[in-house]
Write a protein that holds these residues in place. Sequence first.
Motif, PDB file in Angstrom:
ATOM      1  N   LEU A  98      -7.374  -2.737 -13.888  1.00 33.91           N
ATOM      2  CA  LEU A  98      -7.542  -4.054 -13.281  1.00 33.91           C
ATOM      3  C   LEU A  98      -8.969  -4.577 -13.350  1.00 33.91           C
ATOM      4  O   LEU A  98      -9.182  -5.793 -13.363  1.00 33.91           O
ATOM      5  N   LEU A 200      -4.664  -5.196  -5.518  1.00 30.67           N
ATOM      6  CA  LEU A 200      -3.877  -6.426  -5.616  1.00 30.67           C
ATOM      7  C   LEU A 200      -3.733  -7.119  -4.271  1.00 30.67           C
ATOM      8  O   LEU A 200      -3.474  -8.333  -4.215  1.00 30.67           O
ATOM      9  N   TYR A 205      -6.250 -11.613  -8.851  1.00 29.84           N
ATOM     10  CA  TYR A 205      -6.299 -11.309 -10.278  1.00 29.84           C
ATOM     11  C   TYR A 205      -5.472 -12.328 -11.043  1.00 29.84           C
ATOM     12  O   TYR A 205      -4.390 -12.741 -10.595  1.00 29.84           O
ATOM     13  N   ARG A 257       1.231 -15.039 -10.553  1.00 27.56           N
ATOM     14  CA  ARG A 257       0.448 -13.845 -10.223  1.00 27.56           C
ATOM     15  C   ARG A 257       1.323 -12.783  -9.569  1.00 27.56           C
ATOM     16  O   ARG A 257       1.230 -11.593  -9.894  1.00 27.56           O
ATOM     17  N   HIS A 258       2.199 -13.199  -8.655  1.00 27.92           N
ATOM     18  CA  HIS A 258       3.100 -12.241  -7.995  1.00 27.92           C
ATOM     19  C   HIS A 258       4.066 -11.615  -9.005  1.00 27.92           C
ATOM     20  O   HIS A 258       4.373 -10.420  -8.929  1.00 27.92           O
ATOM     21  N   ALA A 261       2.077  -9.087 -11.201  1.00 27.10           N
ATOM     22  CA  ALA A 261       1.673  -7.927 -10.401  1.00 27.10           C
ATOM     23  C   ALA A 261       2.879  -7.037 -10.086  1.00 27.10           C
ATOM     24  O   ALA A 261       2.808  -5.810 -10.199  1.00 27.10           O
TER      25      ALA A 261
END
Length: 338
Positions: A98, A200, A205, A257-258, A261
């Motif tokens: 990451l 996270l 990110y 993003r969710h 991730a």
Amino acid sequence: MPLKPQTPRSRLQCLWLCEAIRQREEHGSALEDREANRLAQQHGGSLRQRIENRALWLALRDGQTAALQQWLQGARLALGLLVLLAGVTGCSLALTALGDGSRPVNVFWALGSLLGLHLLLLSGWLLSVLMAGKHSSGLGRLWLWLSEKLARDASAAQLGPALVQLLQRHKLNRWVLGLLIHGLWFLALLSALLVLLILLSTRRYGFIWETTLLDTQSFISLTQWLGTLPALLGFPTPGISVIQASGDNVLNSEAARHGWAGWLLGVLVVFGLLPRLLLAVLCLWRWEAGRRRLSLDLQLPAYRLLAERLQPSSERMGICDPAPASMHSTTTRASAIQ
């Protein structure tokens, strides 16, 4: 010396000491064992029991019983160091995947950082098992070396090779080493998962994928294929529009993003943690089943030579019955006529 030797805590330790004594006699000078042989015969039992009792008396006399406990203590310390190393390795994998959040995360580069070495070594282990060859593990050799160094007993140096030979003879070395390898990798990947969750949860990110040779459709197919099994466990998978857009620039959408991730975490769980956990359980089951069947191989030349000394075909019994108080006097017929 006591009539009954000090019995080790487990059957494995007893056979381990027998193997260590056998190797000492096979590769070194003959041991002074007259008293041990006499006591083994006096204790009785089958030939296998007599050989074990003889080895236990010799190990107790020569200090190898105490050295075994020192070796086991060193092995536990070595295992603790390897567990610590696995945890540190998992944390470094997550941080490498990451980064610090200042740059977008290339999803497939991150996935390769998390699972690349794991999948490579896992393939090597499976290949060695399928080929039914002798499995040589650098991690296993490291554990044995650390166990010997941490034992702090010169006699313990003979115990490592004896354990390896004993397990190889019964084809258990691959399962105990497999349990060690898969257990440590599971801990490493578990620590990577925990660090990923922390990162996270505390940083924002952005995710992107980049390529020069492959086309967009290839990444869409690969992403959806990798997300199939994690989706069955409830992990999200980015939609086709999100995957296409992520190839051009970083999406500021919270849903994107969710999705990325969750997909990354799901692939790590399904293709990382679960295989190692299942293989560790398999190795544990095979190890326990094989450990219960451990026994001395009486066909070994050293044990065949001991058979006549510990269980001779004829033994001098000595005087069985006490002498009578008086002897019967007998007279012949001739003396009676006189």
